[in-house]
Design an enzyme around this catalytic site. Sequence first.
Site, PDB file in Angstrom:
ATOM      1  N   GLU A  83       7.970 -13.386  14.272  1.00 34.13           N
ATOM      2  CA  GLU A  83       6.444 -13.734  15.434  1.00 34.13           C
ATOM      3  C   GLU A  83       7.672 -14.323  15.654  1.00 34.13           C
ATOM      4  O   GLU A  83       9.204 -15.515  15.909  1.00 34.13           O
ATOM      5  CB  GLU A  83       6.512 -14.850  14.995  1.00 34.13           C
ATOM      6  CG  GLU A  83       5.097 -14.077  14.369  1.00 34.13           C
ATOM      7  CD  GLU A  83       4.018 -15.770  13.864  1.00 34.13           C
ATOM      8  OE1 GLU A  83       2.549 -15.631  13.708  1.00 34.13           O
ATOM      9  OE2 GLU A  83       4.737 -16.393  13.569  1.00 34.13           O
TER      10      GLU A  83
ATOM     11  N   SER B 266       7.583 -22.514   9.850  1.00 35.08           N
ATOM     12  CA  SER B 266       6.868 -21.287   9.740  1.00 35.08           C
ATOM     13  C   SER B 266       5.622 -22.543  10.697  1.00 35.08           C
ATOM     14  O   SER B 266       4.992 -22.128  10.647  1.00 35.08           O
ATOM     15  CB  SER B 266       6.460 -21.857   8.741  1.00 35.08           C
ATOM     16  OG  SER B 266       7.230 -21.626   7.509  1.00 35.08           O
TER      17      SER B 266
ATOM     18  N   HIS C  17       9.973 -16.545  13.434  1.00 33.88           N
ATOM     19  CA  HIS C  17       9.803 -16.314  12.472  1.00 33.88           C
ATOM     20  C   HIS C  17       9.743 -15.021  11.601  1.00 33.88           C
ATOM     21  O   HIS C  17       9.103 -14.440  11.799  1.00 33.88           O
ATOM     22  CB  HIS C  17       8.841 -17.443  12.885  1.00 33.88           C
ATOM     23  CG  HIS C  17       7.894 -17.834  11.058  1.00 33.88           C
ATOM     24  ND1 HIS C  17       6.575 -17.956  10.954  1.00 33.88           N
ATOM     25  CD2 HIS C  17       8.404 -18.022   9.794  1.00 33.88           C
ATOM     26  CE1 HIS C  17       6.176 -17.587  10.341  1.00 33.88           C
ATOM     27  NE2 HIS C  17       7.456 -18.285   9.874  1.00 33.88           N
TER      28      HIS C  17
ATOM     29  N   ASN D 262       0.330 -18.263  10.691  1.00 34.97           N
ATOM     30  CA  ASN D 262      -0.307 -19.484   9.934  1.00 34.97           C
ATOM     31  C   ASN D 262      -1.118 -20.199  10.243  1.00 34.97           C
ATOM     32  O   ASN D 262      -2.361 -20.990   9.523  1.00 34.97           O
ATOM     33  CB  ASN D 262       1.397 -20.302   9.853  1.00 34.97           C
ATOM     34  CG  ASN D 262       2.637 -19.611   8.387  1.00 34.97           C
ATOM     35  OD1 ASN D 262       1.956 -18.921   7.767  1.00 34.97           O
ATOM     36  ND2 ASN D 262       3.520 -20.150   8.476  1.00 34.97           N
TER      37      ASN D 262
HETATM   38  N1  CAA Z   1      15.091  -3.466   0.122  1.00 33.80           N
HETATM   39  C1  CAA Z   1      13.467  -3.121   0.576  1.00 33.80           C
HETATM   40  N2  CAA Z   1      12.376  -2.260   0.078  1.00 33.80           N
HETATM   41  C2  CAA Z   1      12.066  -2.648  -0.807  1.00 33.80           C
HETATM   42  C3  CAA Z   1      13.042  -3.774  -1.699  1.00 33.80           C
HETATM   43  C4  CAA Z   1      13.787  -4.093  -1.006  1.00 33.80           C
HETATM   44  N3  CAA Z   1      14.588  -5.130  -1.641  1.00 33.80           N
HETATM   45  N4  CAA Z   1      11.926  -4.382  -2.700  1.00 33.80           N
HETATM   46  C5  CAA Z   1      11.260  -3.852  -2.276  1.00 33.80           C
HETATM   47  N5  CAA Z   1      10.699  -2.346  -0.853  1.00 33.80           N
HETATM   48  C6  CAA Z   1       9.770  -2.171  -1.150  1.00 33.80           C
HETATM   49  C7  CAA Z   1       9.607  -0.458  -1.923  1.00 33.80           C
HETATM   50  O1  CAA Z   1      10.137   0.354  -1.714  1.00 33.80           O
HETATM   51  C8  CAA Z   1       8.053  -1.009  -1.212  1.00 33.80           C
HETATM   52  O2  CAA Z   1       8.183   0.583  -0.366  1.00 33.80           O
HETATM   53  P1  CAA Z   1       7.322   1.688  -0.069  1.00 33.80           P
HETATM   54  O3  CAA Z   1       5.622   1.199  -0.162  1.00 33.80           O
HETATM   55  O4  CAA Z   1       7.914   1.865   1.209  1.00 33.80           O
HETATM   56  O5  CAA Z   1       7.076   2.694  -1.337  1.00 33.80           O
HETATM   57  C9  CAA Z   1       7.627  -2.068  -0.346  1.00 33.80           C
HETATM   58  O6  CAA Z   1       8.974  -2.414  -0.205  1.00 33.80           O
HETATM   59  C10 CAA Z   1       6.710  -2.721  -1.548  1.00 33.80           C
HETATM   60  O7  CAA Z   1       7.630  -2.949  -3.098  1.00 33.80           O
HETATM   61  P2  CAA Z   1       7.057  -2.713  -4.306  1.00 33.80           P
HETATM   62  O8  CAA Z   1       6.355  -1.409  -4.476  1.00 33.80           O
HETATM   63  O9  CAA Z   1       8.550  -3.391  -5.444  1.00 33.80           O
HETATM   64  O10 CAA Z   1       6.714  -4.141  -4.833  1.00 33.80           O
HETATM   65  P3  CAA Z   1       4.444  -4.244  -4.480  1.00 33.80           P
HETATM   66  O11 CAA Z   1       4.076  -3.288  -3.792  1.00 33.80           O
HETATM   67  O12 CAA Z   1       4.615  -4.787  -5.359  1.00 33.80           O
HETATM   68  O13 CAA Z   1       4.916  -5.284  -3.355  1.00 33.80           O
HETATM   69  C11 CAA Z   1       5.137  -7.148  -2.226  1.00 33.80           C
HETATM   70  C12 CAA Z   1       5.485  -6.402  -2.620  1.00 33.80           C
HETATM   71  C13 CAA Z   1       5.502  -6.398  -0.795  1.00 33.80           C
HETATM   72  C14 CAA Z   1       5.180  -8.492  -1.376  1.00 33.80           C
HETATM   73  C15 CAA Z   1       3.259  -7.250  -2.197  1.00 33.80           C
HETATM   74  O14 CAA Z   1       2.860  -7.643  -2.905  1.00 33.80           O
HETATM   75  C16 CAA Z   1       3.220  -8.313  -0.186  1.00 33.80           C
HETATM   76  O15 CAA Z   1       3.497  -7.459   0.840  1.00 33.80           O
HETATM   77  N6  CAA Z   1       2.524  -8.862  -1.020  1.00 33.80           N
HETATM   78  C17 CAA Z   1       2.222 -10.055   0.238  1.00 33.80           C
HETATM   79  C18 CAA Z   1       3.321 -10.659   0.994  1.00 33.80           C
HETATM   80  C19 CAA Z   1       3.135 -11.655   2.158  1.00 33.80           C
HETATM   81  O16 CAA Z   1       1.826 -11.703   2.784  1.00 33.80           O
HETATM   82  N7  CAA Z   1       3.827 -12.199   2.546  1.00 33.80           N
HETATM   83  C20 CAA Z   1       4.176 -12.958   3.985  1.00 33.80           C
HETATM   84  C21 CAA Z   1       3.836 -14.461   3.348  1.00 33.80           C
HETATM   85  S1  CAA Z   1       3.623 -15.660   4.721  1.00 33.80           S
HETATM   86  C22 CAA Z   1       5.902 -16.049   5.226  1.00 33.80           C
HETATM   87  O17 CAA Z   1       6.179 -15.359   4.597  1.00 33.80           O
HETATM   88  C23 CAA Z   1       5.412 -16.357   6.252  1.00 33.80           C
HETATM   89  C24 CAA Z   1       4.872 -18.129   5.935  1.00 33.80           C
HETATM   90  O18 CAA Z   1       5.352 -18.939   7.323  1.00 33.80           O
HETATM   91  C25 CAA Z   1       4.818 -19.025   4.832  1.00 33.80           C
END
Ligand code: CAA
Length: 286
Positions: free
Chosen positions: A152, A119, A140, A190
């Site tokens: 990325e 990251s 990434h 990031n």
């Molecule tokens: N496989 C496929 N699809 C899935 C799944 C799985 N295992 N689990 C969930 N989904 C899908 C759902 O079907 C849903 O799709 P639709 O919108 O088409 O209906 C979608 O993903 C959202 O899932 P949920 O409804 O179960 O859950 P939610 O609405 O509470 O969302 C979340 C959960 C996706 C984690 C959401 O809260 C989110 O986007 N959070 C932010 C995540 C984020 O910012 N991540 C980046 C972090 S930074 C990083 O990773 C990099 C770093 O270097 C630090």
Amino acid sequence: MGITRVGVVGCGLMGSGIAEACARSGYAVVVREVSEELLAKGLARVEQSMQRGVQRGKLASDEARAARARITGTTRLDDLAEVDLIIEAVVENMPLKQEVFRELDRRCPPSTIFASNTSSLSITEMASVTSRRDRFLGMHFFNPVPVMKLVELVRGLQTVDPTMTAGRRFAESLGKTVVVCKDSPGFIVNFLLVPYLLDAVRALEKGVATKEDIDAAVQLGLAHPMGPLTLLDYVGIDTTYYIAEAMFQEFKDPRYAAPPLMKQMVLAGLHGRKSGRGFYEYTKEG
Ligand code: CAA
């Protein structure tokens, strides 16, 4: 540079998600962890996530079974000798990552492309310990990998165009959108995200508001899917701390200096969702 077999090093939050995404897109995957215990935990995470995908109607149960069957777990780096692409997803620690790549470089043919899911650490520095600096890039992913649409792609100083093209084709074959960036600490996401997350912890330390209100403000006021403290718990407070430290070392910019509360939480083992407690507490059901 046809890619059909993929090696993933590390089966933690990111490695298990990467292995799952690759297997769901039809690739044969060999995933390596350092111990049988961590491997079993990582593979269980893959299965849980696929079940969630089935429950949400994102994949059929026979597709999930087929995808799971494409994943082989191992504790031996030797088992990665025959793959076309290796994606490393071990902890954010340069000497450790370099050691992994040094070992892999001895085992894999020159045609194998090496990628790191780092990251924040330098791709050029990682590639420097291998004999394939031209076939080395950053790839990434974002957590949760099967859901998040971005990759990325990072060009190291000596990465050649065919490696970038192969990386792009591969990431797009997983259904991801690719953005390209140079080998700069934190890349795009990031560079922007880390100061924001650290500021949320500073706001909590200063008593600006409760953790619930900081999260609700961002979630409802800015339409983010999660507030910053919930996101920190989700990504891992330890992981974010190591990313921030690495970026601070590079930039010497106080925006990337982790606040004391974060360091204390890391030392206390309050790493977020994965450890059962971070800013919030988590039960087995979530
Ligand atoms: N496989 C496929 N699809 C899935 C799944 C799985 N295992 N689990 C969930 N989904 C899908 C759902 O079907 C849903 O799709 P639709 O919108 O088409 O209906 C979608 O993903 C959202 O899932 P949920 O409804 O179960 O859950 P939610 O609405 O509470 O969302 C979340 C959960 C996706 C984690 C959401 O809260 C989110 O986007 N959070 C932010 C995540 C984020 O910012 N991540 C980046 C972090 S930074 C990083 O990773 C990099 C770093 O270097 C630090």
